[in-house]
Design a protein around this motif. Structure first.
Motif, PDB file in Angstrom:
ATOM      1  N   LEU A 266      30.935  30.113 -72.642  1.00 18.73           N
ATOM      2  CA  LEU A 266      30.808  31.161 -71.627  1.00 18.73           C
ATOM      3  C   LEU A 266      31.121  30.605 -70.245  1.00 18.73           C
ATOM      4  CD1 LEU A 266      30.005  34.028 -70.781  1.00 18.73           C
ATOM      5  CD2 LEU A 266      27.642  33.201 -70.584  1.00 18.73           C
ATOM      6  N   GLN A 267      30.612  29.418 -69.951  1.00 17.81           N
ATOM      7  CA  GLN A 267      30.858  28.806 -68.649  1.00 17.81           C
ATOM      8  C   GLN A 267      32.348  28.570 -68.427  1.00 17.81           C
ATOM      9  OE1 GLN A 267      28.326  28.139 -70.667  1.00 17.81           O
ATOM     10  NE2 GLN A 267      26.643  28.713 -69.311  1.00 17.81           N
ATOM     11  N   ARG A 268      33.043  28.133 -69.480  1.00 20.64           N
ATOM     12  CA  ARG A 268      34.492  27.909 -69.367  1.00 20.64           C
ATOM     13  C   ARG A 268      35.244  29.225 -69.154  1.00 20.64           C
ATOM     14  NH1 ARG A 268      33.370  23.955 -73.289  1.00 20.64           N
ATOM     15  NH2 ARG A 268      33.805  25.404 -75.000  1.00 20.64           N
ATOM     16  N   GLU A 269      34.840  30.256 -69.869  1.00 18.57           N
ATOM     17  CA  GLU A 269      35.512  31.546 -69.741  1.00 18.57           C
ATOM     18  C   GLU A 269      35.310  32.131 -68.344  1.00 18.57           C
ATOM     19  OE1 GLU A 269      37.635  34.970 -70.320  1.00 18.57           O
ATOM     20  OE2 GLU A 269      37.632  33.117 -71.505  1.00 18.57           O
ATOM     21  N   ILE A 270      34.100  32.048 -67.839  1.00 17.33           N
ATOM     22  CA  ILE A 270      33.844  32.565 -66.493  1.00 17.33           C
ATOM     23  C   ILE A 270      34.621  31.750 -65.458  1.00 17.33           C
ATOM     24  CG2 ILE A 270      32.069  32.873 -64.731  1.00 17.33           C
ATOM     25  CD1 ILE A 270      30.131  33.503 -67.038  1.00 17.33           C
ATOM     26  N   GLY A 271      34.685  30.442 -65.652  1.00 14.68           N
ATOM     27  CA  GLY A 271      35.476  29.610 -64.754  1.00 14.68           C
ATOM     28  C   GLY A 271      36.941  29.997 -64.766  1.00 14.68           C
ATOM     29  N   ALA A 272      37.466  30.323 -65.953  1.00 20.02           N
ATOM     30  CA  ALA A 272      38.867  30.739 -66.054  1.00 20.02           C
ATOM     31  C   ALA A 272      39.098  32.061 -65.343  1.00 20.02           C
ATOM     32  CB  ALA A 272      39.270  30.840 -67.525  1.00 20.02           C
ATOM     33  N   ARG A 273      38.177  33.004 -65.493  1.00 20.34           N
ATOM     34  CA  ARG A 273      38.308  34.291 -64.806  1.00 20.34           C
ATOM     35  C   ARG A 273      38.185  34.119 -63.292  1.00 20.34           C
ATOM     36  NH1 ARG A 273      34.907  38.535 -68.730  1.00 20.34           N
ATOM     37  NH2 ARG A 273      35.829  37.806 -70.712  1.00 20.34           N
ATOM     38  N   MET A 274      37.334  33.229 -62.900  1.00 21.93           N
ATOM     39  CA  MET A 274      37.170  32.924 -61.485  1.00 21.93           C
ATOM     40  C   MET A 274      38.452  32.316 -60.913  1.00 21.93           C
ATOM     41  SD  MET A 274      34.195  30.441 -60.028  1.00 21.93           S
ATOM     42  CE  MET A 274      34.051  29.958 -58.319  1.00 21.93           C
ATOM     43  N   MET A 275      39.075  31.430 -61.692  1.00 25.41           N
ATOM     44  CA  MET A 275      40.320  30.794 -61.256  1.00 25.41           C
ATOM     45  C   MET A 275      41.424  31.838 -61.103  1.00 25.41           C
ATOM     46  SD  MET A 275      41.269  27.584 -60.541  1.00 25.41           S
ATOM     47  CE  MET A 275      40.168  26.540 -61.521  1.00 25.41           C
ATOM     48  N   GLU A 276      41.471  32.812 -62.013  1.00 22.43           N
ATOM     49  CA  GLU A 276      42.489  33.857 -61.932  1.00 22.43           C
ATOM     50  C   GLU A 276      42.372  34.659 -60.641  1.00 22.43           C
ATOM     51  OE1 GLU A 276      41.980  36.172 -65.428  1.00 22.43           O
ATOM     52  OE2 GLU A 276      42.945  34.705 -66.764  1.00 22.43           O
ATOM     53  N   ARG A 277      41.167  34.814 -60.139  1.00 24.13           N
ATOM     54  CA  ARG A 277      40.958  35.579 -58.914  1.00 24.13           C
ATOM     55  C   ARG A 277      41.571  34.890 -57.692  1.00 24.13           C
ATOM     56  NH1 ARG A 277      36.016  39.203 -59.218  1.00 24.13           N
ATOM     57  NH2 ARG A 277      35.893  39.701 -61.433  1.00 24.13           N
ATOM     58  N   LEU A 278      41.821  33.599 -57.808  1.00 28.45           N
ATOM     59  CA  LEU A 278      42.483  32.903 -56.708  1.00 28.45           C
ATOM     60  C   LEU A 278      43.957  33.277 -56.601  1.00 28.45           C
ATOM     61  CD1 LEU A 278      40.908  29.328 -57.017  1.00 28.45           C
ATOM     62  CD2 LEU A 278      40.351  31.110 -55.350  1.00 28.45           C
ATOM     63  N   ASP A 279      44.497  33.964 -57.620  1.00 28.69           N
ATOM     64  CA  ASP A 279      45.884  34.414 -57.562  1.00 28.69           C
ATOM     65  C   ASP A 279      46.116  35.367 -56.387  1.00 28.69           C
ATOM     66  OD1 ASP A 279      46.417  32.987 -59.843  1.00 28.69           O
ATOM     67  OD2 ASP A 279      46.332  34.710 -61.198  1.00 28.69           O
ATOM     68  N   TYR A 280      45.055  36.039 -55.964  1.00 30.84           N
ATOM     69  CA  TYR A 280      45.183  37.049 -54.912  1.00 30.84           C
ATOM     70  C   TYR A 280      44.752  36.514 -53.545  1.00 30.84           C
ATOM     71  CZ  TYR A 280      45.289  39.752 -59.203  1.00 30.84           C
ATOM     72  OH  TYR A 280      45.604  40.216 -60.467  1.00 30.84           O
ATOM     73  N   VAL A 281      44.538  35.216 -53.458  1.00 28.74           N
ATOM     74  CA  VAL A 281      44.073  34.600 -52.217  1.00 28.74           C
ATOM     75  C   VAL A 281      45.161  33.699 -51.647  1.00 28.74           C
ATOM     76  CG1 VAL A 281      42.404  32.993 -51.228  1.00 28.74           C
ATOM     77  CG2 VAL A 281      41.654  34.684 -52.912  1.00 28.74           C
ATOM     78  N   LYS A 282      45.460  33.863 -50.375  1.00 25.56           N
ATOM     79  CA  LYS A 282      46.424  33.000 -49.701  1.00 25.56           C
ATOM     80  C   LYS A 282      45.659  31.843 -49.061  1.00 25.56           C
ATOM     81  CE  LYS A 282      49.924  36.518 -48.724  1.00 25.56           C
ATOM     82  NZ  LYS A 282      50.737  37.186 -47.668  1.00 25.56           N
ATOM     83  N   LEU A 283      45.760  30.689 -49.680  1.00 32.08           N
ATOM     84  CA  LEU A 283      45.019  29.515 -49.222  1.00 32.08           C
ATOM     85  C   LEU A 283      45.746  28.269 -49.683  1.00 32.08           C
ATOM     86  CD1 LEU A 283      42.251  28.901 -47.780  1.00 32.08           C
ATOM     87  CD2 LEU A 283      41.311  28.531 -50.062  1.00 32.08           C
ATOM     88  N   ALA A 284      45.849  27.298 -48.803  1.00 31.61           N
ATOM     89  CA  ALA A 284      46.473  26.018 -49.149  1.00 31.61           C
ATOM     90  C   ALA A 284      45.530  24.899 -48.718  1.00 31.61           C
ATOM     91  CB  ALA A 284      47.834  25.874 -48.477  1.00 31.61           C
ATOM     92  N   PRO A 285      44.445  24.706 -49.434  1.00 30.07           N
ATOM     93  CA  PRO A 285      43.437  23.731 -49.011  1.00 30.07           C
ATOM     94  C   PRO A 285      43.901  22.290 -49.162  1.00 30.07           C
ATOM     95  CG  PRO A 285      42.904  24.569 -51.188  1.00 30.07           C
ATOM     96  CD  PRO A 285      44.084  25.364 -50.702  1.00 30.07           C
ATOM     97  N   THR A 286      43.424  21.444 -48.284  1.00 29.61           N
ATOM     98  CA  THR A 286      43.657  20.007 -48.406  1.00 29.61           C
ATOM     99  C   THR A 286      42.440  19.308 -49.009  1.00 29.61           C
ATOM    100  OG1 THR A 286      42.912  19.688 -46.119  1.00 29.61           O
ATOM    101  CG2 THR A 286      45.280  19.950 -46.487  1.00 29.61           C
ATOM    102  N   THR A 287      41.251  19.894 -48.807  1.00 30.31           N
ATOM    103  CA  THR A 287      40.019  19.342 -49.377  1.00 30.31           C
ATOM    104  C   THR A 287      39.215  20.467 -50.016  1.00 30.31           C
ATOM    105  OG1 THR A 287      39.933  17.632 -47.673  1.00 30.31           O
ATOM    106  CG2 THR A 287      37.927  18.026 -48.931  1.00 30.31           C
ATOM    107  N   ILE A 288      38.840  20.266 -51.274  1.00 31.21           N
ATOM    108  CA  ILE A 288      38.090  21.263 -52.038  1.00 31.21           C
ATOM    109  C   ILE A 288      36.754  20.654 -52.452  1.00 31.21           C
ATOM    110  CG2 ILE A 288      38.062  22.682 -54.127  1.00 31.21           C
ATOM    111  CD1 ILE A 288      41.169  22.412 -54.124  1.00 31.21           C
TER     112      ILE A 288
END
Length: 306
Positions: free
Chosen positions: A36-58
């Motif tokens: 479940l944790q992996r699946e939620i992480g994957a869905r969370m990662m997909e939401r970054l598709d709609y975010v304009k961001l180019a981070p240097t430090t995460i």
């Protein structure tokens, strides 16, 4: 002179020391039960598709065994990921995962890219007391860690402190309907707490605003997992270290008779041959905007020359 009195701890709060011990003990089995944790992480990662961001430090806040580090490194090529967790064995496991990934990358591409892999650093730290300089990162990522934090406003204040202006906080946590079947099964059996207290999505949004974040976006979905037996449900929570860590939990064993009653209540929920367990998954993100007040609390007024 009378001695000062302090309010008694809320039995529904989590015990930070117990949380740390629980995840430390579960490090060897965590990945086998964390679907479940992996699946939620994957869905969370997909939401970054709609975010304009180019981070240097995460900042990976509550990194666990490091599942997200490689994906963040691939998505934001060239960024440095600083991963931390409250349980030291989890941090060690995350570092080993990244090192193994680097070794595989070198074997695949050597001699063309002898230094491949994500740039990462690893720290054992508490979300409420981040050991990082202010305005030092562009993205704070936190997948299913905040439900283990008692003082969410303080956590959000710490996240905002370390973010640069224009930086993004993105996170998941669990809402009040999470494990409602387990909560009801154990209700009234004794005077102890048996599940964590989960914060409502709307309250979390208010906390983000009060912490000074801009444009918070909150939404949620319900996910139902099913199990062959009630014991299989409870065993999976143990495998990932997510058992009862509240301050009001039973000190010793709760007794075979009462535990049997709880299992019988869960058994009564069986549908289509399976035992359900509900998870209310809360997704949130918010931006760090320009400060409106000085550290002394004075309003900041900007003048532009025409």
């Amino acid at each position: 002179m009378a001695e000062p009195t302090f309010p008694a701890p809320d039995p529904r709060d989590v015990d930070p020391a117990a949380v740390r011990r629980g995840f430390a003990r579960a490090v060897a089995t965590y990945d086998t039960g964390a679907a479940l944790q992996r699946e939620i992480g994957a869905r969370m990662m997909e939401r970054l598709d709609y975010v304009k961001l180019a981070p240097t430090t995460i900042l990976d806040a509550g990194c666990g065994t490091g599942e997200a580090i490689g994906d963040l490194g691939v998505r934001f090529a060239g960024a440095r990921v600083v991963a931390f967790d409250v349980a030291l064995p989890m941090v060690v496991a995350a570092r080993h995962r990244v090192q193994a990934g680097r070794s595989a990358f070198r074997k695949l591409l050597h001699p063309f890219a002898p230094r491949g892999g994500v740039a990462a650093a690893f720290v054992c730290a508490d979300i409420n007391r981040l050991p990082f300089a202010g305005v030092s990162c562009n993205l704070v990522w936190s997948n299913l860690a905040l439900q283990w934090v008692n003082d969410l406003p303080r956590a959000f204040a710490e996240f905002r402190r370390v973010l640069k202006v224009g930086g993004l906080l993105t996170f998941t946590t669990f809402g009040p309907d999470t494990l409602r079947e387990v909560r009801r099964a154990f209700a009234g059996l004794d005077g102890h707490t048996h599940t964590s207290r989960f914060v409502d999505m709307h309250d979390i949004g208010d906390m983000l605003v009060h912490a000074g974040f801009a444009d918070p976006v909150m939404d949620m979905e319900q996910v139902t997992l099913t199990y062959e037996t009630p014991k299989a449900l409870l065993d999976e929570l143990k495998v990932i270290g997510a058992t009862n860590r509240t301050r009001g939990r039973p000190v010793g064993l709760m007794g075979r008779a009462r535990f049997g009653r709880a299992l019988s209540r869960l058994e009564a929920l069986r549908r289509d041959g399976r035992i359900p367990a509900t998870y209310e998954v809360v997704y949130g993100h918010a931006w760090k905007g320009e400060p409106r007040t000085s550290p002394e609390g004075h309003a900041i007024v900007k003048f532009q020359r025409k």
